[in-house]
Enzyme design. Structure first.
Site, short mmCIF file in Angstrom:
data_model
loop_
_atom_site.label_atom_id
_atom_site.label_comp_id
_atom_site.label_asym_id
_atom_site.label_seq_id
_atom_site.Cartn_x
_atom_site.Cartn_y
_atom_site.Cartn_z
N PHE A 87 0.81 -1.23 0.00
CA PHE A 87 0.00 0.00 0.00
C PHE A 87 0.84 1.27 0.00
CE2 PHE A 87 -2.46 -3.14 2.69
CZ PHE A 87 -3.24 -3.60 1.63
N LYS A 109 9.06 -3.99 5.89
CA LYS A 109 9.83 -5.20 5.57
C LYS A 109 9.33 -5.81 4.27
CE LYS A 109 10.78 -4.97 10.19
NZ LYS A 109 10.11 -4.90 11.48
N ALA A 143 6.48 -6.05 17.54
CA ALA A 143 5.68 -4.97 18.11
C ALA A 143 5.02 -5.37 19.42
CB ALA A 143 4.62 -4.53 17.09
N LYS A 194 13.70 -12.36 5.31
CA LYS A 194 13.41 -13.19 6.50
C LYS A 194 11.93 -13.52 6.60
CE LYS A 194 11.93 -9.52 9.18
NZ LYS A 194 10.85 -9.34 10.14
N ASP A 247 17.14 -11.24 13.28
CA ASP A 247 15.80 -10.94 12.76
C ASP A 247 15.18 -12.16 12.11
OD1 ASP A 247 13.70 -9.20 12.49
OD2 ASP A 247 14.53 -8.05 10.85
#
Length: 331
Positions: A87, A109, A143, A194, A247
């Site tokens: 988006f 990401k 998060a 990842k 990560d």
């Protein structure tokens, strides 16, 4: 550059919400653009995001909330984009304000589907923002754990170390530690790749593969990531650092990983469409798998895991058959 910059976050999802929370630890005011006016109204009244990591509470007096993207671009010196990659272009197309003097950090990401570029490259090549004014915020960091104030580490990458340091200072707190890097291309590609490997890990789990295979899959994933990034942007980097291996591991193994969750559903027999409908959040790895596969048609790197995920998600191949073949290609 001003050591006390005005900073705005663009996006209304979980990662955008977490970044706003981190910034509020240090700044008197944080700009926050969300396209959903009803979500803004809710935050102003109830002091938390109604849709994502609602356990994170805000002092609304610290927030400069707006659904007008141009107003927020004008307000801030540093723009942090945390909008899902699919988006991003639609939101950027709304911007009429000159971006040439702005510092832009990507916390996205993924790859912009319309240009086939990672976000930093898109800002540089399509919006003419100088490369030294572009940076990346990458993990390992979920998060949900930021909302719980669990100790987390972030890597801030920018060619201009001073700019990375300023943002790092604005984000750091007793539960957030930051590290500076100059590998903006490598860290951003790692953040994108990842998610694909996390989908692979989820598919494997959904198919019934155990921890022994998962460890081999992750070991092969980091080596595949190294080959892919080295071909695209050769420079001295340690692939075992947190921004790359760390990560990858948290996204591949964590219960909070939406990409692993998405892959797990695919492995259990969900169609792509039904898995997406059931999840309330976007799995960036779905879009990344196509972008990485198409990009690699030019670079011709040996990427059996990316190829396997692409075949399952976009060619409707049987996950069980694809993974049986994959077990013969990795070691």
């Amino acid at each position: 550059m001003n050591k006390n910059p005005k900073i705005a976050v663009f996006g209304g999802g979980s990662w955008a919400t977490a970044i706003v929370k981190m910034l509020c630890e240090n700044l008197e005011q944080v700009g926050w653009y969300m396209r959903n006016q009803s979500a803004i109204d809710y935050i102003k009244e109830n002091e938390h995001n109604p849709n994502y990591i609602s356990s994170a509470e805000f002092n609304v007096n610290q927030l400069n909330l707006s659904s007008d993207i141009n107003k927020m671009v004008k307000y801030a010196d540093i723009l942090i984009f945390a909008i899902p990659s699919a988006f991003v272009k639609a939101e950027l197309d709304k911007i009429k304000v000159d971006l040439s003097s702005k510092i832009v950090f990507s916390a996205i990401k993924g790859i912009i589907p319309e240009s086939g570029l990672i976000v930093g490259e898109h800002f540089n090549k399509k919006l003419n923002i100088p490369i030294e004014n572009i940076g990346v915020i990458t993990g390992p960091c979920h998060a949900e754990e930021v909302a719980m104030e669990r100790l987390s580490y972030l890597t801030i990458a920018c060619q201009d170390e001073a700019k990375a340091k300023i943002l790092g200072d604005c984000i750091s707190s007793n539960y957030i530690k930051t590290k500076i890097s100059d590998d903006i291309i490598g860290t951003e590609y790692a953040a994108m790749l990842k998610n694909i490997y996390a989908i692979a890990a989820g598919i494997a789990h959904g198919l019934g593969y155990g921890d022994n295979f998962q460890s081999v899959l992750m070991s092969n994933s980091i080596r595949e990531m190294k080959r892919f990034i080295k071909k695209i942007h050769k420079m001295k980097r340690n692939i075992n650092n947190s921004a790359y291996l760390g990560d990858l591991l948290v996204t591949g193994y964590s219960i909070f990983s939406r990409n692993r969750m998405f892959g797990n559903m695919i492995g259990k027999g969900y169609t792509v469409k039904s898995a997406m409908m059931e999840m309330s959040m976007i799995a960036e790895g779905y879009y990344a798998a196509k972008s990485a596969y198409l990009l690699n048609e030019k670079n011709n790197v040996n990427t059996p895991i990316i190829n396997a995920v692409y075949q399952i998600l976009y060619e409707n191949k049987n996950p069980k058959t694809v993974f049986k073949n994959l077990t013969e290609l990795i070691d």
